[in-house]
Design a protein around this motif. Structure first.
Motif, PDB file in Angstrom:
ATOM      1  N   ILE A   1       0.829  -1.203   0.000  1.00 18.68           N
ATOM      2  CA  ILE A   1       0.000   0.000   0.000  1.00 18.68           C
ATOM      3  C   ILE A   1       0.866   1.257   0.000  1.00 18.68           C
ATOM      4  CG2 ILE A   1      -1.559   1.370   1.449  1.00 18.68           C
ATOM      5  CD1 ILE A   1      -2.911  -1.260   2.230  1.00 18.68           C
ATOM      6  N   VAL A   2       1.872   1.273   0.864  1.00 21.16           N
ATOM      7  CA  VAL A   2       2.748   2.454   0.949  1.00 21.16           C
ATOM      8  C   VAL A   2       3.490   2.661  -0.365  1.00 21.16           C
ATOM      9  CG1 VAL A   2       4.782   3.425   2.103  1.00 21.16           C
ATOM     10  CG2 VAL A   2       2.967   2.352   3.456  1.00 21.16           C
ATOM     11  N   ASP A   3       3.969   1.579  -0.951  1.00 21.01           N
ATOM     12  CA  ASP A   3       4.676   1.681  -2.238  1.00 21.01           C
ATOM     13  C   ASP A   3       3.769   2.275  -3.317  1.00 21.01           C
ATOM     14  OD1 ASP A   3       7.051   0.699  -1.244  1.00 21.01           O
ATOM     15  OD2 ASP A   3       6.719  -1.353  -1.955  1.00 21.01           O
ATOM     16  N   ILE A   4       2.515   1.853  -3.340  1.00 23.35           N
ATOM     17  CA  ILE A   4       1.568   2.387  -4.324  1.00 23.35           C
ATOM     18  C   ILE A   4       1.336   3.879  -4.085  1.00 23.35           C
ATOM     19  CG2 ILE A   4      -0.848   2.363  -5.061  1.00 23.35           C
ATOM     20  CD1 ILE A   4      -0.824  -0.661  -4.642  1.00 23.35           C
ATOM     21  N   LEU A   5       1.091   4.248  -2.843  1.00 24.27           N
ATOM     22  CA  LEU A   5       0.847   5.658  -2.519  1.00 24.27           C
ATOM     23  C   LEU A   5       2.012   6.542  -2.945  1.00 24.27           C
ATOM     24  CD1 LEU A   5      -0.716   5.263   1.047  1.00 24.27           C
ATOM     25  CD2 LEU A   5      -1.909   5.973  -1.024  1.00 24.27           C
ATOM     26  N   LEU A   6       3.236   6.046  -2.712  1.00 28.29           N
ATOM     27  CA  LEU A   6       4.414   6.851  -3.016  1.00 28.29           C
ATOM     28  C   LEU A   6       4.762   6.830  -4.496  1.00 28.29           C
ATOM     29  CD1 LEU A   6       6.658   5.935   0.044  1.00 28.29           C
ATOM     30  CD2 LEU A   6       5.509   8.117  -0.387  1.00 28.29           C
TER      31      LEU A   6
END
Length: 221
Positions: free
Chosen positions: A130-135
């Motif tokens: 999720i964090v990778d997608i957001l960033l």
């Protein structure tokens, strides 16, 4: 300010491994870049917002009850959250803002499920995704953030399905936890004001409130 943050989001966001200092503390990226950020704006509210978001993340990064890997992943979102907070003042005042809901969900579920499964490999992998997608996509749109939150809820439902007794144990653990990430309202003593943030105490109480694991249980049946 927008150009400054966009440049930092490209160049200054570390991996989870790079979030850890030699002292084992986690990096506060906003504090690290504070000079560049505050000089990029003359707006007093924006300068105050920089300090408020930095302090909120400082509490998250120092909350030892949330697994270090999860704190590191949340810490990677600092500059993105700041960008949203500067554009949407409701992030600091609305408990239902999707950014706050997402951070709450990740923090509370990782804390609760760690009591069930200390390794928590699946949930940590999902949080990283999720964090990778957001960033990578620099997602700062409320509708897209809500969709990410919904995806996380869909992911977590099978983790709870058929495990009511385990969920009860996790809920009890959350109720007994004095987690700074999840309970900002209980912080004492109040933080001292800073030059750019004289009234930040009005933002800090109730910024994050712990959603119950039990609230996800119906979706799992």
């Amino acid at each position: 300010m927008r150009d400054c943050l966009d440049a930092l989001l490209i160049a200054a966001v570390p991996s989870a491994e790079q979030m850890t200092l030699a002292s084992s503390d986690l990096r506060n990226l906003i504090f690290e870049q504070r000079e560049a950020l505050v000089t990029a704006t003359t707006d007093n509210h924006e300068q105050m917002t920089i300090d408020v978001v930095a302090m909120l993340f400082e509490f998250i990064l120092c909350d030892l009850q949330v697994p270090a890997e999860v704190r590191a992943q949340l810490g990677r979102l600092q500059l993105l959250v700041l960008k949203i907070a500067l554009r949407e003042r409701s992030l600091l005042t609305d408990p239902l803002h999707p950014v706050r809901l997402l951070v709450n969900r990740i923090g509370s579920l990782s804390l609760g499920l760690q009591r069930i499964d200390p390794s928590s490999v699946r949930i940590r992998t999902e949080i990283k995704r999720i964090v990778d997608i957001l960033l990578s996509e620099r997602i700062d749109n409320a509708a897209l953030l809500t969709e990410i939150l919904n995806q996380f809820d869909i992911f977590i439902a099978p983790e709870l399905r058929g495990n009511d007794s385990l969920v009860d144990r996790a809920v009890l653990a959350l109720q007994n936890a004095q987690s700074r990430t999840l309970r900002f309202a209980l912080l004492h003593p109040p933080l001292a004001p800073t030059p750019h943030c004289p009234h930040h105490a009005t933002f800090l109480p109730h910024f994050l409130t712990p959603p119950s694991l039990r609230a996800h249980a119906p979706a799992s049946h």
